[in-house]
Every structure is written in structure tokens, then in C-alpha cells.
Scaffold this motif. Structure first.
Motif, PDB file in Angstrom:
ATOM      1  N   PHE A  64       0.826  -1.211   0.000  1.00 54.90           N
ATOM      2  CA  PHE A  64       0.000   0.000   0.000  1.00 54.90           C
ATOM      3  C   PHE A  64       0.859   1.260   0.000  1.00 54.90           C
ATOM      4  O   PHE A  64       0.429   2.306  -0.509  1.00 54.90           O
ATOM      5  CB  PHE A  64      -0.960  -0.006   1.186  1.00 54.90           C
ATOM      6  N   GLY A  65       2.056   1.173   0.539  1.00 54.06           N
ATOM      7  CA  GLY A  65       2.973   2.304   0.432  1.00 54.06           C
ATOM      8  C   GLY A  65       3.281   2.624  -1.018  1.00 54.06           C
ATOM      9  O   GLY A  65       3.346   3.808  -1.412  1.00 54.06           O
ATOM     10  N   MET A  66       3.449   1.599  -1.849  1.00 52.68           N
ATOM     11  CA  MET A  66       3.698   1.828  -3.274  1.00 52.68           C
ATOM     12  C   MET A  66       2.459   2.362  -3.978  1.00 52.68           C
ATOM     13  O   MET A  66       2.573   3.218  -4.881  1.00 52.68           O
ATOM     14  CB  MET A  66       4.191   0.537  -3.926  1.00 52.68           C
ATOM     15  N   ILE A  67       1.292   1.875  -3.577  1.00 54.17           N
ATOM     16  CA  ILE A  67       0.064   2.417  -4.155  1.00 54.17           C
ATOM     17  C   ILE A  67      -0.048   3.911  -3.849  1.00 54.17           C
ATOM     18  O   ILE A  67      -0.405   4.727  -4.721  1.00 54.17           O
ATOM     19  CB  ILE A  67      -1.166   1.657  -3.621  1.00 54.17           C
ATOM     20  N   LEU A  68       0.269   4.304  -2.631  1.00 55.35           N
ATOM     21  CA  LEU A  68       0.215   5.721  -2.273  1.00 55.35           C
ATOM     22  C   LEU A  68       1.249   6.533  -3.042  1.00 55.35           C
ATOM     23  O   LEU A  68       1.018   7.697  -3.381  1.00 55.35           O
ATOM     24  CB  LEU A  68       0.406   5.897  -0.770  1.00 55.35           C
ATOM     25  N   ARG A  69       2.396   5.947  -3.328  1.00 53.85           N
ATOM     26  CA  ARG A  69       3.372   6.639  -4.173  1.00 53.85           C
ATOM     27  C   ARG A  69       2.792   6.890  -5.562  1.00 53.85           C
ATOM     28  O   ARG A  69       2.958   7.976  -6.133  1.00 53.85           O
ATOM     29  CB  ARG A  69       4.650   5.802  -4.296  1.00 53.85           C
ATOM     30  N   CYS A  70       2.128   5.874  -6.124  1.00 48.71           N
ATOM     31  CA  CYS A  70       1.500   6.073  -7.438  1.00 48.71           C
ATOM     32  C   CYS A  70       0.474   7.196  -7.387  1.00 48.71           C
ATOM     33  O   CYS A  70       0.426   8.052  -8.281  1.00 48.71           O
ATOM     34  CB  CYS A  70       0.841   4.775  -7.896  1.00 48.71           C
ATOM     35  N   ILE A  71      -0.335   7.182  -6.345  1.00 46.06           N
ATOM     36  CA  ILE A  71      -1.334   8.240  -6.188  1.00 46.06           C
ATOM     37  C   ILE A  71      -0.664   9.604  -6.112  1.00 46.06           C
ATOM     38  O   ILE A  71      -1.104  10.572  -6.742  1.00 46.06           O
ATOM     39  CB  ILE A  71      -2.193   7.968  -4.941  1.00 46.06           C
ATOM     40  N   ALA A  72       0.429   9.696  -5.357  1.00 39.84           N
ATOM     41  CA  ALA A  72       1.144  10.970  -5.220  1.00 39.84           C
ATOM     42  C   ALA A  72       1.697  11.456  -6.550  1.00 39.84           C
ATOM     43  O   ALA A  72       1.804  12.665  -6.781  1.00 39.84           O
ATOM     44  CB  ALA A  72       2.277  10.822  -4.200  1.00 39.84           C
ATOM     45  N   HIS A  73       2.049  10.512  -7.430  1.00 43.20           N
ATOM     46  CA  HIS A  73       2.553  10.866  -8.761  1.00 43.20           C
ATOM     47  C   HIS A  73       1.425  11.009  -9.784  1.00 43.20           C
ATOM     48  O   HIS A  73       1.695  11.107 -10.990  1.00 43.20           O
ATOM     49  CB  HIS A  73       3.547   9.819  -9.245  1.00 43.20           C
ATOM     50  N   GLN A  74       0.157  10.991  -9.315  1.00 43.35           N
ATOM     51  CA  GLN A  74      -0.999  11.108 -10.197  1.00 43.35           C
ATOM     52  C   GLN A  74      -1.081   9.968 -11.205  1.00 43.35           C
ATOM     53  O   GLN A  74      -1.547  10.150 -12.337  1.00 43.35           O
ATOM     54  CB  GLN A  74      -0.974  12.462 -10.932  1.00 43.35           C
ATOM     55  N   MET A  75      -0.628   8.794 -10.785  1.00 44.89           N
ATOM     56  CA  MET A  75      -0.675   7.614 -11.644  1.00 44.89           C
ATOM     57  C   MET A  75      -1.905   6.772 -11.295  1.00 44.89           C
ATOM     58  O   MET A  75      -2.052   6.350 -10.143  1.00 44.89           O
ATOM     59  CB  MET A  75       0.575   6.757 -11.443  1.00 44.89           C
ATOM     60  N   PRO A  76      -2.783   6.514 -12.233  1.00 46.65           N
ATOM     61  CA  PRO A  76      -3.926   5.641 -11.954  1.00 46.65           C
ATOM     62  C   PRO A  76      -3.458   4.249 -11.528  1.00 46.65           C
ATOM     63  O   PRO A  76      -2.458   3.729 -12.041  1.00 46.65           O
ATOM     64  CB  PRO A  76      -4.668   5.587 -13.293  1.00 46.65           C
ATOM     65  N   LEU A 119      -9.116   5.538   3.489  1.00 50.28           N
ATOM     66  CA  LEU A 119      -8.360   6.685   2.990  1.00 50.28           C
ATOM     67  C   LEU A 119      -8.467   6.803   1.480  1.00 50.28           C
ATOM     68  O   LEU A 119      -8.759   7.877   0.938  1.00 50.28           O
ATOM     69  CB  LEU A 119      -6.891   6.556   3.403  1.00 50.28           C
ATOM     70  N   ILE A 120      -8.221   5.692   0.786  1.00 49.84           N
ATOM     71  CA  ILE A 120      -8.202   5.735  -0.673  1.00 49.84           C
ATOM     72  C   ILE A 120      -9.586   6.010  -1.241  1.00 49.84           C
ATOM     73  O   ILE A 120      -9.753   6.871  -2.116  1.00 49.84           O
ATOM     74  CB  ILE A 120      -7.604   4.429  -1.230  1.00 49.84           C
ATOM     75  N   HIS A 161     -10.644   9.731  -0.429  1.00 47.81           N
ATOM     76  CA  HIS A 161      -9.898  10.880  -0.944  1.00 47.81           C
ATOM     77  C   HIS A 161      -9.295  10.674  -2.329  1.00 47.81           C
ATOM     78  O   HIS A 161      -8.985  11.661  -3.002  1.00 47.81           O
ATOM     79  CB  HIS A 161      -8.762  11.241   0.029  1.00 47.81           C
ATOM     80  N   PHE A 162      -9.088   9.426  -2.759  1.00 46.58           N
ATOM     81  CA  PHE A 162      -8.355   9.201  -4.003  1.00 46.58           C
ATOM     82  C   PHE A 162      -9.057   8.215  -4.933  1.00 46.58           C
ATOM     83  O   PHE A 162      -8.409   7.568  -5.759  1.00 46.58           O
ATOM     84  CB  PHE A 162      -6.941   8.693  -3.696  1.00 46.58           C
ATOM     85  N   ALA A 163     -10.367   8.111  -4.812  1.00 48.50           N
ATOM     86  CA  ALA A 163     -11.107   7.155  -5.640  1.00 48.50           C
ATOM     87  C   ALA A 163     -10.991   7.481  -7.124  1.00 48.50           C
ATOM     88  O   ALA A 163     -11.178   6.597  -7.968  1.00 48.50           O
ATOM     89  CB  ALA A 163     -12.570   7.128  -5.223  1.00 48.50           C
ATOM     90  N   ASP A 164     -10.689   8.726  -7.461  1.00 48.21           N
ATOM     91  CA  ASP A 164     -10.527   9.092  -8.863  1.00 48.21           C
ATOM     92  C   ASP A 164      -9.240   8.538  -9.461  1.00 48.21           C
ATOM     93  O   ASP A 164      -9.135   8.377 -10.680  1.00 48.21           O
ATOM     94  CB  ASP A 164     -10.552  10.619  -9.024  1.00 48.21           C
ATOM     95  N   LEU A 165      -8.269   8.207  -8.603  1.00 51.20           N
ATOM     96  CA  LEU A 165      -6.989   7.693  -9.074  1.00 51.20           C
ATOM     97  C   LEU A 165      -6.810   6.200  -8.810  1.00 51.20           C
ATOM     98  O   LEU A 165      -6.059   5.540  -9.515  1.00 51.20           O
ATOM     99  CB  LEU A 165      -5.823   8.446  -8.401  1.00 51.20           C
ATOM    100  N   CYS A 166      -7.465   5.688  -7.790  1.00 54.01           N
ATOM    101  CA  CYS A 166      -7.258   4.293  -7.410  1.00 54.01           C
ATOM    102  C   CYS A 166      -8.587   3.565  -7.284  1.00 54.01           C
ATOM    103  O   CYS A 166      -9.405   3.904  -6.417  1.00 54.01           O
ATOM    104  CB  CYS A 166      -6.478   4.206  -6.096  1.00 54.01           C
ATOM    105  N   GLN A 167      -8.792   2.574  -8.133  1.00 57.56           N
ATOM    106  CA  GLN A 167      -9.970   1.712  -8.017  1.00 57.56           C
ATOM    107  C   GLN A 167      -9.698   0.673  -6.928  1.00 57.56           C
ATOM    108  O   GLN A 167      -8.681  -0.007  -6.955  1.00 57.56           O
ATOM    109  CB  GLN A 167     -10.246   1.017  -9.348  1.00 57.56           C
ATOM    110  N   PHE A 168     -10.609   0.556  -5.986  1.00 63.66           N
ATOM    111  CA  PHE A 168     -10.381  -0.303  -4.816  1.00 63.66           C
ATOM    112  C   PHE A 168     -11.517  -1.314  -4.718  1.00 63.66           C
ATOM    113  O   PHE A 168     -12.685  -0.940  -4.576  1.00 63.66           O
ATOM    114  CB  PHE A 168     -10.328   0.553  -3.548  1.00 63.66           C
TER     115      PHE A 168
END
Length: 208
Positions: free
Chosen positions: A54-66, A84-85, A88-95
């Protein structure tokens, strides 16, 4: 207080040593120019497999990477990373949490297999979508360990159908040797100490 050596000769030797290390490091990094989508495995009995992923997933989110997450075992229980995802970040990460909970809770083999099949179908959908830079298959190794999924199919799909620039992360204990052979990066978490052995339950912010 400074940590610098007091002896000028020692300071010079230190600087020369570090300069040699830097030159060797710079040469090595200059030779590493390739990029590819990696198959990454976090396995072993120690804590931290999903946490690291999940740390890597958050890095992708921080870089605006889907990116995307499919959870193969975890069920309806609320977790910090999912809240959290999705919050706040459902537009970038499908969970997608698609498990039925811990295997000893369902006690129903066919139900567990059906849930794993649904999760694998969603995983393939996310991986095939080249817009996703990373897809996390959380605890898929557990589903494979209990034969909820066909190992040959998973290996064949990752080998032959994964887009060239998509990273796929697989977590869970007892990763199959065939997956380890296929992977580009494998980390095994070991146990040195764990509070569970001392009667401490799983706690918010640490385990979920």
C-alpha cells in the motif's frame, strides 16, 4: 555537536573513501537506464507485506498515476487504507474488496473459490487496462495456496498478457515457486518479534 573527525588526516581519508563510493555508485546508476512494468512479490511469515504494497500504491497516487487494488481475502471489515483511498483518491485508485474474510471464518470451500474467481476476474480487468500504472493483488498468494485459483492460469496471464509498463504487486504468505521465478522483485518478510505472541491484539493504525 559535530560528528566530523577531529584529525585532519582522518577527515581526508573519509572524504576520499566517500568520493570513491560515489563514483562507483554514479557509474552503476548511469548503466541502469531501462524501465519496465515489474512483477513484485511480498511474501513470508512476517508482518508488513500488504503495508509495504500500500505504500507503493500511495506513491502512485502521489505521482498522479492511476492504479488499482483487489483484495482476495479481506472482507467487509473497515481498514484505514481502504477508507483513505476511497474517501480521498477514488478518482486515481480503483479499490475492490472481494474476499469473504479469513478462510477459517467462512468454512465453505465453494464460496471461497467463487469469491476468488470474482476477484481474479476483476484483477485481470484492471491489469489489462493500460491506464493503470500499478495493480495490487492483496493476499492473492493465500488464494493460490489453498487452490482457490489455478496457479497455471495466473502465471500464464501475468507472463503473456500484462501490459509492458504495468506493475503488478502480489502479497501473502507462501508465494508459489512458479510466481517467484516469474517475478522481477521478491521480498520475504521474516518474524523476529510480534506482539500477538505476547497477547496483544491487532490494532488500528498498525494492522488495519
Amino acid at each position: 555537536m559535530s560528528d566530523a573527525p577531529n584529525d585532519p588526516g582522518e577527515a581526508t581519508r573519509h572524504a576520499e573513501k566517500k568520493a570513491k563510493i560515489k563514483a562507483a555508485r554514479d557509474k552503476m546508476m548511469a548503466e541502469k537506464t531501462g524501465e519496465k512494468g515489474l512483477i513484485i512479490i511480498h511474501t513470508g511469515p512476517g508482518k508488513g507485506k500488504s503495508s509495504s504494497a500500500f505504500g507503493m500504491i500511495l506513491r502512485c497516487i502521489a505521482h498522479q498515476m492511476p492504479c488499482g487494488v483487489v483484495q482476495f481475502i479481506k472482507g467487509a471489515m473497515s481498514t484505514g487504507e481502504r477508507d483513505l483511498i476511497l474517501g480521498h483518491f477514488a478518482d486515481l485508485c480503483q479499490f475492490h474488496t472481494m474476499g469473504e474474510g479469513f478462510t477459517w471464518e467462512t468454512q465453505d470451500l465453494e464460496r471461497d473459490k467463487a469469491a476468488a474467481a470474482r476477484a481474479w476476474k476483476k484483477a485481470k480487468e484492471l491489469i489489462r487496462d493500460e491506464r493503470n500504472r500499478m495493480v495490487l493483488l492483496d493476499e492473492i498468494n493465500i488464494a493460490l495456496r489453498y487452490d482457490y485459483l489455478d496457479l497455471g492460469e495466473v502465471v500464464e496471464f501475468l507472463r503473456d498478457e500484462k501490459p509492458p509498463m504495468t506493475h503488478v504487486v502480489l502479497t501473502g504468505r507462501n508465494a508459489k515457486p512458479e510466481l517467484i521465478e516469474l517475478a522481477d522483485l521478491v521480498t520475504e518478510m521474516t518474524v523476529v518479534k510480534h506482539p500477538f505472541r505476547a497477547g496483544i491484539k491487532a490494532q488500528a493504525g498498525v494492522e488495519f
